[in-house]
Enzyme design. Structure first.
Site, PDB file in Angstrom:
ATOM      1  N   GLN B 126       0.776  -0.950  -0.113  1.00 37.43           N
ATOM      2  CA  GLN B 126       0.014   0.139  -0.174  1.00 37.43           C
ATOM      3  C   GLN B 126       0.832   1.314   0.051  1.00 37.43           C
ATOM      4  O   GLN B 126       1.847   1.577   0.823  1.00 37.43           O
ATOM      5  CB  GLN B 126      -0.891   0.020   1.280  1.00 37.43           C
ATOM      6  CG  GLN B 126      -1.710   1.107   1.363  1.00 37.43           C
ATOM      7  CD  GLN B 126      -2.418   1.113   2.914  1.00 37.43           C
ATOM      8  OE1 GLN B 126      -3.674   0.924   2.776  1.00 37.43           O
ATOM      9  NE2 GLN B 126      -1.816   1.798   3.917  1.00 37.43           N
ATOM     10  N   GLY B 127       0.783   2.244  -0.909  1.00 41.95           N
ATOM     11  CA  GLY B 127       1.573   3.101  -1.058  1.00 41.95           C
ATOM     12  C   GLY B 127       0.650   4.430  -0.662  1.00 41.95           C
ATOM     13  O   GLY B 127      -0.037   5.359  -1.659  1.00 41.95           O
ATOM     14  N   GLU B 244     -15.036  -4.237   5.968  1.00 45.02           N
ATOM     15  CA  GLU B 244     -14.143  -5.296   6.757  1.00 45.02           C
ATOM     16  C   GLU B 244     -13.690  -4.877   7.786  1.00 45.02           C
ATOM     17  O   GLU B 244     -12.595  -4.936   8.530  1.00 45.02           O
ATOM     18  CB  GLU B 244     -12.846  -5.586   6.062  1.00 45.02           C
ATOM     19  CG  GLU B 244     -13.202  -6.088   4.613  1.00 45.02           C
ATOM     20  CD  GLU B 244     -13.034  -7.616   4.658  1.00 45.02           C
ATOM     21  OE1 GLU B 244     -12.587  -8.373   5.493  1.00 45.02           O
ATOM     22  OE2 GLU B 244     -13.898  -8.260   3.610  1.00 45.02           O
TER      23      GLU B 244
END
Lengths: 384, 400
Positions: B126-127, B244
């Site tokens: 994840q950036g 989630e």
């Protein structure tokens, strides 16, 4: 698994909430406090009409056959309204003792009168030295011809001021805190030898100290098998704690809502104080404490009917720990967030704080239940 | 109202438990039990086993390899996985880039990426965070300029978890400086092997290579790797905030730690008495168990309530799952630290990595305790720090 109410339960919830909204405003409540018994007789009759006073009893005893969920619904609404009437003492505690421990004649004689509002009872159990030990009973019951003679002193009888009858625990045998040897007896409040001293409690309710000096009761006034009453007392104590958990959640959520409203409207430094981050975070901490408490009130309600007493008591202790912890935090913080107005008798917030505080010492404080839960091995088994 | 599971749900739990018992490789199970670090190979192996069973991405739509379990069974599945104890499937793939592609990706992107994301053929990182954009993520500056059918990316990301294992990065980049800061951000998928992209490790306080810095120097990204529309990336990233949330509390993992702490406390002697028999310890653990039970029921309330919500809508109660869940994860690692006592302070990283060839100095189980405690402090920082969560709850739920 579901958390939904049935249609009947939803209707019950709506009607009781409506009643509390209409009849239990803070100013209206002040009037009830001035009535002789410290609550509203008129509302008591109305509860009877609505079927609330016979909620947990069977229909043949004038009841409506409700269970712990129905009691939870009613108690939560009562918590919101800071309701003063002796519901817990008469219906949950004494009604429960008679319903679950009494014989059919006793049930027939007493439960319909509770349900129609004509009979109030109070449970005279705790004594000055007993603190939270339910087995610690020093009051004595001595055999006397065809009945018993009761002697001793009961220090804290919730709603004892207005009771027509008491259910009194007294020891027929054994050491002062032995599990065996405790009996329960129905005692008329006007019986010779009964001295009642009524007093007010910090949450504006009433209670009484009861002195029993050779009070004569008949054999058929004993509830259940004299000498074997402790398991019933423990069961009713757990039902009471489950009910009080719901009441606490009602009080906490009403106090939380009032506090949010205050944060949105009170202005300082040219802005609503709810725009300040430190107060926002505190309000979130209150929300978390409230939701954790609500979850455990559900848990207590579900486990109140658990047949295994060890499992039941463990669960009720766990729920009580959370309720007490959340209740103290929320009670203190809603006062803090209101500032000066939170300290006054003329505003409702302080009264929620006082009621939540008062609940903390009912049937065991946090430390008492934490010790009990730890002794019982906790909720999670060791493993892996 | 009935807080019990139905017979069918209980049967499902048995089925899941039986599967974990047989399908989880013994070597991975042992590492999990001891709290040792799970290698890239372990994670890939396990996710492929799950995927072969059709259980790697239970929350996805069936057409993309998901299940029709619904919230209750998904909850049971997660809890059993944590109690097994089995590693989680890679969250960046399963819970982050997958759901975004399903919701906003093109058909071509879905067809190409989703099967590989589910099977962990592609490992995504994840950036998001940058040196100047942490909690204030919208201030990010890594830029992507359109040139023909490519974006040219320049800038820097930081705290990029496990980028060293990654094949791809889903990345928030600035494509516009006009208007509100949030409205100039786009969501790009970047192949980390593209020239101009370099990854440098940052070692965390547990001694692990967990984080990285990632530098972009004229990195050419095909325009077809833009997800959704240009300048709408903020919306796509925010979409995950409501997604989630149930897993985020990691209640099963906290329960597992307490089970372990209680068993291990019976082996640690305080004079002649096992620690686990002392009143102080038992009450301390009981207090955490109460909070955990309360959170478990709160979580079940969220799960049970899911069927009453509009699709995609988030339950307000779910936001307390992250707050309280991370506190309890941290509390359980603290209790294990206290059980291990001075042995926890012995630093033998080869035991943490399960590469030791000699026995540990103290009991083997104590070799991972401190690392677990240290790294779990991150739980209340990542995914929006708990303080940011409180800001969000105050605004969205409490209306302050």
């Amino acid at each position: 698994m579901d958390f939904d109410f049935s249609d009947e339960q939803r209707m019950l919830k709506e009607s009781i909430e409506q009643l509390i909204n209409d009849r239990y405003g803070f100013e209206q409540r002040k009037k009830y406090l001035k009535e002789p018994a410290g609550f509203s007789r008129e509302l008591w009759d109305q509860y009877a009409e609505m079927g609330l006073l016979g909620l947990p009893f069977e229909e043949r005893h004038g009841g409506v056959g409700g269970g712990p969920v129905e009691t939870m619904i009613v108690m939560e609404a009562f918590g919101r309204g800071l309701v003063l009437e002796p519901y817990l003492a008469t219906v949950v505690m004494c009604g429960g003792l008679v319903n679950l421990g009494g014989n059919e004649a006793q049930r027939n004689a007493i439960l319909p009168k509770i349900a129609d509002g004509s009979l109030m009872l109070a449970f005279a159990h705790s004594e000055a030295q007993s603190r939270y030990d339910l087995a610690d009973v020093a009051a004595l019951a001595k055999r006397d011809a065809d009945g018993w003679l009761l002697s001793g002193e009961k220090s804290f009888v919730a709603h004892g001021n207005c009771a027509d009858q008491f259910i009194v625990s007294a020891r027929i045998a054994g050491e002062r805190n032995a599990r065996d040897g405790i009996g329960l007896f129905l005692v008329n409040a006007k019986a010779p030898g009964v001295t009642r001293t009524s007093y007010e409690t910090q949450d504006a309710r009433r209670a009484a100290r009861l002195n029993l000096d050779g009070v004569k009761v008949n054999s058929n006034d004993a509830i259940g098998d004299p000498g074997k009453a402790l398991p019933l007392i423990e069961r009713i104590a757990d039902h009471t704690l489950a009910a009080v958990a719901a009441e606490a959640v009602g009080a906490m959520s009403a106090a939380h809502e009032a506090t949010l409203e205050y944060l949105r409207t009170r202005k300082q430094f040219g802005a609503a104080i709810g725009s300040f981050q430190v107060l926002q975070h505190r309000a979130v901490d209150i929300l978390v404490a409230l939701e954790q408490a609500r979850s455990m009130a559900f848990y207590a309600t579900m486990m109140a009917g658990e047949p295994d007493p060890a499992q039941r008591s463990k669960a009720i202790s766990a729920a009580t720990i959370q309720i007490r912890k959340s209740g103290r935090f929320i009670g203190q913080q809603v006062v803090q967030l209101h500032g000066g107005i939170g300290m006054t008798l003329e505003y409702k917030i302080g009264h929620y704080f006082k009621r939540l505080t008062s609940m903390e010492s009912l049937l065991g404080d946090t430390d008492h239940h934490l010790a009990a839960l730890a002794r019982a091995g906790g909720l999670i088994a060791a493993g892996a | 109202m009935d807080l019990r599971f139905t017979p069918e749900e209980n049967q499902f739990r048995e089925e899941v438990r039986a599967f974990f018992r047989t399908a989880l490789p013994a070597s991975i199970r042992k590492k999990m039990e001891l709290g040792q670090r799970i290698s890239k190979e372990d994670t890939v192996t396990w996710q492929r086993i799950l995927n072969a069973k059709g259980w790697a991405v239970p929350g996805w739509p069936v057409e993309w390899g998901g299940t029709d379990w619904g919230p209750v069974k998904t909850y049971i599945f997660r809890e059993e996985m944590q109690l097994a104890p089995a590693p989680d499937p890679l969250g960046f793939n399963v819970s982050m880039v997958g759901p975004v592609l399903i919701a906003f990706g093109s058909d071509a992107q879905k067809k190409h990426f989703l099967p590989k994301v589910a099977n962990l053929d592609y490992w995504f990182c994840q950036g998001f965070s940058e040196p100047g954009a942490g909690s204030d993520l919208a201030s990010l500056r890594t830029s992507a300029k359109r040139e023909g059918d490519h974006y040219i990316v320049n800038g820097q990301k930081i705290w990029t978890s496990r980028a060293q294992h990654a094949d791809w990065m889903f990345c928030l980049v600035r494509t516009s400086n006009e208007g509100k800061r949030q409205e100039g951000i786009s969501y790009l998928l970047i192949d980390v092997t593209t020239p101009g992209l370099t990854i440098r490790p940052i070692y965390t306080i547990d001694g692990e290579h967990h984080f990285n810095e990632v530098f972009f120097d004229n990195v050419r990204v095909p325009a077809e790797n833009l997800v959704g529309q240009e300048n709408k990336g903020w919306t796509y990233a925010k979409y995950l905030l409501g997604h989630e949330r149930v897993g985020i509390a990691r209640i099963g993992a906290s329960k597992y730690r307490l089970q372990r702490a209680k068993a291990l406390a019976q082996t640690v002697m305080i004079g002649d008495v096992p620690l686990g028999e002392t009143e102080r310890f038992r009450e301390k653990v009981a207090a955490v168990e109460v909070e955990l039970k309360a959170l478990e029921i709160t979580q079940m309330r969220v799960v049970a309530n899911a069927r009453h919500l509009a699709p995609g809508a988030a339950d307000p109660t779910s936001s307390i799952l992250k707050l309280k869940g991370t506190e309890l994860q941290q509390a359980t690692t603290e209790i294990l630290m206290e059980v291990a006592g001075p042995d926890a302070m012995i630093h033998e990283p080869e035991h943490l990595w399960a590469t030791a060839t000699t026995p540990s100095i103290g009991p083997e189980w104590t070799t991972t305790t401190a690392a677990d405690y240290f790294i779990t402090r991150a739980a209340s920082i990542y995914g929006g720090s708990n303080e940011i969560q409180k800001n969000v709850i105050a605004k969205r739920i409490l209306g302050l």
